[in-house]
Write a protein that holds these residues in place. Structure first.
Motif, PDB file in Angstrom:
ATOM      1  N   PHE A  87       0.812  -1.223   0.000  1.00 48.00           N
ATOM      2  CA  PHE A  87       0.000   0.000   0.000  1.00 48.00           C
ATOM      3  C   PHE A  87       0.846   1.275   0.000  1.00 48.00           C
ATOM      4  O   PHE A  87       0.315   2.365  -0.111  1.00 48.00           O
ATOM      5  CB  PHE A  87      -1.000   0.016   1.170  1.00 48.00           C
ATOM      6  N   ARG A  88       2.176   1.135   0.149  1.00 49.97           N
ATOM      7  CA  ARG A  88       3.049   2.298   0.122  1.00 49.97           C
ATOM      8  C   ARG A  88       4.340   1.912  -0.575  1.00 49.97           C
ATOM      9  O   ARG A  88       4.803   0.786  -0.337  1.00 49.97           O
ATOM     10  CB  ARG A  88       3.321   2.756   1.567  1.00 49.97           C
ATOM     11  N   PRO A  89       4.950   2.720  -1.434  1.00 56.24           N
ATOM     12  CA  PRO A  89       4.538   4.084  -1.775  1.00 56.24           C
ATOM     13  C   PRO A  89       3.346   4.099  -2.746  1.00 56.24           C
ATOM     14  O   PRO A  89       3.060   3.122  -3.404  1.00 56.24           O
ATOM     15  CB  PRO A  89       5.780   4.653  -2.466  1.00 56.24           C
ATOM     16  N   ASP A  90       2.719   5.234  -2.807  1.00 54.56           N
ATOM     17  CA  ASP A  90       1.580   5.449  -3.682  1.00 54.56           C
ATOM     18  C   ASP A  90       1.774   6.847  -4.286  1.00 54.56           C
ATOM     19  O   ASP A  90       1.889   7.807  -3.521  1.00 54.56           O
ATOM     20  CB  ASP A  90       0.307   5.370  -2.849  1.00 54.56           C
ATOM     21  N   PRO A  91       1.878   7.043  -5.600  1.00 54.50           N
ATOM     22  CA  PRO A  91       1.654   6.043  -6.652  1.00 54.50           C
ATOM     23  C   PRO A  91       2.763   4.992  -6.750  1.00 54.50           C
ATOM     24  O   PRO A  91       3.869   5.190  -6.242  1.00 54.50           O
ATOM     25  CB  PRO A  91       1.622   6.894  -7.930  1.00 54.50           C
ATOM     26  N   THR A  97      13.673   1.894  -8.037  1.00 56.39           N
ATOM     27  CA  THR A  97      12.936   2.038  -6.769  1.00 56.39           C
ATOM     28  C   THR A  97      12.049   0.814  -6.550  1.00 56.39           C
ATOM     29  O   THR A  97      11.966   0.278  -5.447  1.00 56.39           O
ATOM     30  CB  THR A  97      12.032   3.290  -6.824  1.00 56.39           C
ATOM     31  N   ARG A  98      11.416   0.394  -7.630  1.00 54.52           N
ATOM     32  CA  ARG A  98      10.513  -0.758  -7.531  1.00 54.52           C
ATOM     33  C   ARG A  98      11.305  -2.004  -7.103  1.00 54.52           C
ATOM     34  O   ARG A  98      10.854  -2.796  -6.287  1.00 54.52           O
ATOM     35  CB  ARG A  98       9.843  -0.982  -8.890  1.00 54.52           C
ATOM     36  N   ARG A  99      12.494  -2.143  -7.657  1.00 56.22           N
ATOM     37  CA  ARG A  99      13.328  -3.301  -7.311  1.00 56.22           C
ATOM     38  C   ARG A  99      13.658  -3.288  -5.805  1.00 56.22           C
ATOM     39  O   ARG A  99      13.550  -4.315  -5.131  1.00 56.22           O
ATOM     40  CB  ARG A  99      14.613  -3.272  -8.152  1.00 56.22           C
ATOM     41  N   ALA A 100      14.023  -2.118  -5.300  1.00 55.54           N
ATOM     42  CA  ALA A 100      14.368  -2.028  -3.868  1.00 55.54           C
ATOM     43  C   ALA A 100      13.151  -2.382  -3.002  1.00 55.54           C
ATOM     44  O   ALA A 100      13.277  -3.032  -1.959  1.00 55.54           O
ATOM     45  CB  ALA A 100      14.860  -0.617  -3.548  1.00 55.54           C
ATOM     46  N   LEU A 101      11.978  -1.964  -3.439  1.00 57.54           N
ATOM     47  CA  LEU A 101      10.754  -2.259  -2.689  1.00 57.54           C
ATOM     48  C   LEU A 101      10.480  -3.759  -2.668  1.00 57.54           C
ATOM     49  O   LEU A 101      10.122  -4.336  -1.640  1.00 57.54           O
ATOM     50  CB  LEU A 101       9.562  -1.518  -3.311  1.00 57.54           C
ATOM     51  N   MET A 102      10.663  -4.396  -3.820  1.00 53.90           N
ATOM     52  CA  MET A 102      10.392  -5.828  -3.895  1.00 53.90           C
ATOM     53  C   MET A 102      11.446  -6.634  -3.127  1.00 53.90           C
ATOM     54  O   MET A 102      11.160  -7.679  -2.558  1.00 53.90           O
ATOM     55  CB  MET A 102      10.311  -6.282  -5.352  1.00 53.90           C
ATOM     56  N   GLU A 103      12.671  -6.108  -3.075  1.00 53.07           N
ATOM     57  CA  GLU A 103      13.699  -6.773  -2.259  1.00 53.07           C
ATOM     58  C   GLU A 103      13.307  -6.696  -0.774  1.00 53.07           C
ATOM     59  O   GLU A 103      13.415  -7.678  -0.040  1.00 53.07           O
ATOM     60  CB  GLU A 103      15.061  -6.109  -2.473  1.00 53.07           C
ATOM     61  N   ALA A 104      12.832  -5.535  -0.372  1.00 51.36           N
ATOM     62  CA  ALA A 104      12.412  -5.378   1.026  1.00 51.36           C
ATOM     63  C   ALA A 104      11.241  -6.305   1.327  1.00 51.36           C
ATOM     64  O   ALA A 104      11.179  -6.936   2.392  1.00 51.36           O
ATOM     65  CB  ALA A 104      12.021  -3.919   1.289  1.00 51.36           C
ATOM     66  N   PHE A 105      10.321  -6.399   0.378  1.00 50.14           N
ATOM     67  CA  PHE A 105       9.185  -7.301   0.582  1.00 50.14           C
ATOM     68  C   PHE A 105       9.686  -8.743   0.709  1.00 50.14           C
ATOM     69  O   PHE A 105       9.236  -9.501   1.576  1.00 50.14           O
ATOM     70  CB  PHE A 105       8.188  -7.170  -0.582  1.00 50.14           C
ATOM     71  N   GLY A 106      10.634  -9.110  -0.166  1.00 51.39           N
ATOM     72  CA  GLY A 106      11.198 -10.468  -0.132  1.00 51.39           C
ATOM     73  C   GLY A 106      11.838 -10.786   1.216  1.00 51.39           C
ATOM     74  O   GLY A 106      11.726 -11.906   1.719  1.00 51.39           O
TER      75      GLY A 106
END
Ligand code: NAD
Length: 348
Positions: A87-91, A97-106
Motif C-alpha cells: 500500500f506504500r509508496p503510492d503512486p 525504486t521498484r526493485r528495492a521495494l520488492m527486495e524489502a518485501f522479499g
C-alpha cells in the motif's frame, strides 16, 4: 471506517497471522495476511494497487486470504491460504525504486520461514516475483492465469450441462474483464460455440477480445442487468450485493473474480431468484493448483487432470445444493471445512 480489527464478518482473531511491514530505507508499506496454514504453507498473491488508506488495504488482504484458504482446501491440495498487499509508496513506482521495494518485501517473506508462498496478483509482475525470489527462494515464479482459465472453463461447461443438455452451444456468456483470465476464457467459450459478450473498463481491450471471438462489447456500466445465460465476472470483487443480486439477468454466475459476493447473504438472494451461483473459490482454483503442482513436481497429466476435475467438483456442488435446498456457497464451505477439520466461511 473499516479497520483491520473491524472487518465486517471477519474478526481479527480469525486471521492466523497478520504481518504489517514498514521498511524505512525503501519506503515500503505492506501487509501479509496468513489466514490458515493447517494444510500447509499458505499460498497467495501479492496485490499492489492504490488504496484509500492502510486499514482498507489490510482488510482486503485478510478477506482475500480467507478466500485462498477455502480455495486450496476445496481443491484438495496441501496448502493454506494467504494474501499480501503493498500500500506504500503510492503512486506505484517503476525502475530501480521498484526493485528495492520488492527486495524489502522479499526479506519480510523470508522472515516467515516458508510459511507464506507469494505469487502474482493485481499490480505485480513476474519480474517483481523474480526480485522477491532473490530474498525468499521458496516462492514459485509462475503466471497462473491460463491454468485458472482452463479450470474455469471446465467448471462453466459442467454447470451449463446441468441446465442445458447441449451445454454451451448457442448460450450467451457475458465475460466481465478482458484481462488474462477473461480473454482466455472468451476464446475457449467461442471454441465451444457459445455467443460471447465482453466488457472491460478499457474499451480497446474489450473491443480486441470481442473481435477475436466474433462477439460483441457490452459497456461496463450496462453489465449488471444485461441479459445473458451465463455471467462470468473476471474483473473485480465484491460486485454482487443486495442491489445487484436483484438486477442480474442471467441463470448462472461462474467467474474468476475473487470475493465476488459483498456478503454471504447475497448467495441466498441469488438462490431465491433461481440463479445458480458457482462460488468463486470453487471454480477459480486452477491457478493455485498449478502453483502447488509446480512446487510439488507433478507431471503434466496429473496437473491437467486436477484442473479438469474442477468441472466435476462444481457440478457436484450444484447438484447437492439442489437436492438439499441449500446454497452452493454453503455446500462448498462445508467441503472446505471438512478438509480443514474446522469451520471456515467466506467473510460477511
Ligand atoms: P487482469 O488484471 O489481467 O484483468 C482484469 C481485467 O478487468 C482488466 O482488463 C481490467 O481492465 C478489467 N476491469 C477492471 N475493473 C473492471 C470493471 N469494473 N468492469 C469491467 N472490467 C474491469 O486480471 P486477471 O488475472 O485476468 O484476473 C481477473 C480476476 O480473477 C481478478 O479478480 C483476479 O483476482 C481473479 N483471479 C485471477 C486468477 C489468475 O490466475 N489470474 C486466479 C484466481 C482469481
Amino acid at each position: 471506517m473499516t479497520g483491520p480489527g473491524k472487518s465486517p464478518g471477519l474478526a481479527l482473531d480469525q486471521t492466523e497471522q497478520l504481518v504489517v511491514v514498514h521498511d524505512r530505507d525503501s519506503g515500503l508499506g505492506a501487509a501479509i495476511a496468513i489466514d490458515d496454514s493447517t494444510l500447509g504453507p499458505a499460498i497467495g498473491g501479492i496485490r499492489w494497487r492504490t488504496y484509500p488508506d492502510e486499514a482498507t488495504a489490510i482488510t482486503e488482504a485478510r478477506r482475500l486470504a480467507r478466500v485462498m484458504t477455502l480455495k486450496s482446501a476445496l481443491a484438495g491440495i496441501a496448502s493454506g491460504g494467504a494474501k499480501s498487499v503493498v500500500f506504500r509508496p503510492d503512486p506505484v513506482p517503476s525502475g530501480p525504486t521498484r526493485r528495492a521495494l520488492m527486495e524489502a518485501f522479499g526479506r519480510s517473506v523470508a522472515w516467515l520461514g516458508g510459511r507464506y508462498v507469494p505469487g502474482l496478483d493485481m499490480g505485480t509482475t513476474l519480474d517483481d516475483l523474480r526480485v522477491v525470489a532473490t530474498r525468499a527462494p521458496e516462492i514459485c515464479v509462475l503466471e497462473p492465469s491460463e491454468a485458472t482459465a482452463v479450470g474455469l472453463f471446465a467448471g462453466i461447461e459442467a454447470v451449463t450441462r446441468l441446465r442445458w443438455p447441449a451445454g454451451l452451444a448457442k448460450r450467451t456468456v457475458l465475460v466481465q474483464g478482458a484481462g488474462h483470465v477473461g480473454s482466455s476464457l472468451a476464446r475457449k467459450l467461442a471454441a465451444a460455440k457459445a455467443l460471447v459478450l465482453v466488457s472491460d473498463v478499457e474499451p480497446e481491450r474489450a473491443g480486441r477480445v470481442a473481435a477475436l471471438v466474433d462477439g460483441a462489447v457490452v459497456p461496463p456500466d450496462r453489465v449488471i442487468g444485461h441479459p445473458c445465460d451465463v455471467f462470468a465476472p473476471c474483473a473485480v470483487g465484491r460486485l454482487i450485493d443486495a442491489e445487484t443480486a436483484g438486477m442480474l439477468a442471467c441463470e448462472v454466475i461462474a467467474g474468476a473474480a475473487n470475493d465476488v459476493l459483498s456478503h454471504r447473504g447475497a448467495a441466498e438472494l441469488l438462490a431465491a431468484r433461481g440463479i445458480d451461483y458457482v462460488p468463486d473459490f470453487a471454480i477459480n482454483s486452477g491457478g493455485v493448483i498449478a502453483i502447488f503442482a509446480a512446487r510439488s513436481g507433478w507431471d503434466e497429466p496429473r496437473t491437467t487432470a486436477a484442473l479438469q476435475g474442477i468441472g466435476e467438483q462444481v457440478r457436484e456442488i450444484l447438484e447437492t445444493a439442489r437436492a438439499t435446498k441449500r446454497t452452493p456457497l454453503s455446500i462448498a464451505e462445508d467441503g472446505a471445512s471438512s478438509r480443514l477439520g474446522h469451520r471456515v466461511t467466506v467473510p460477511d
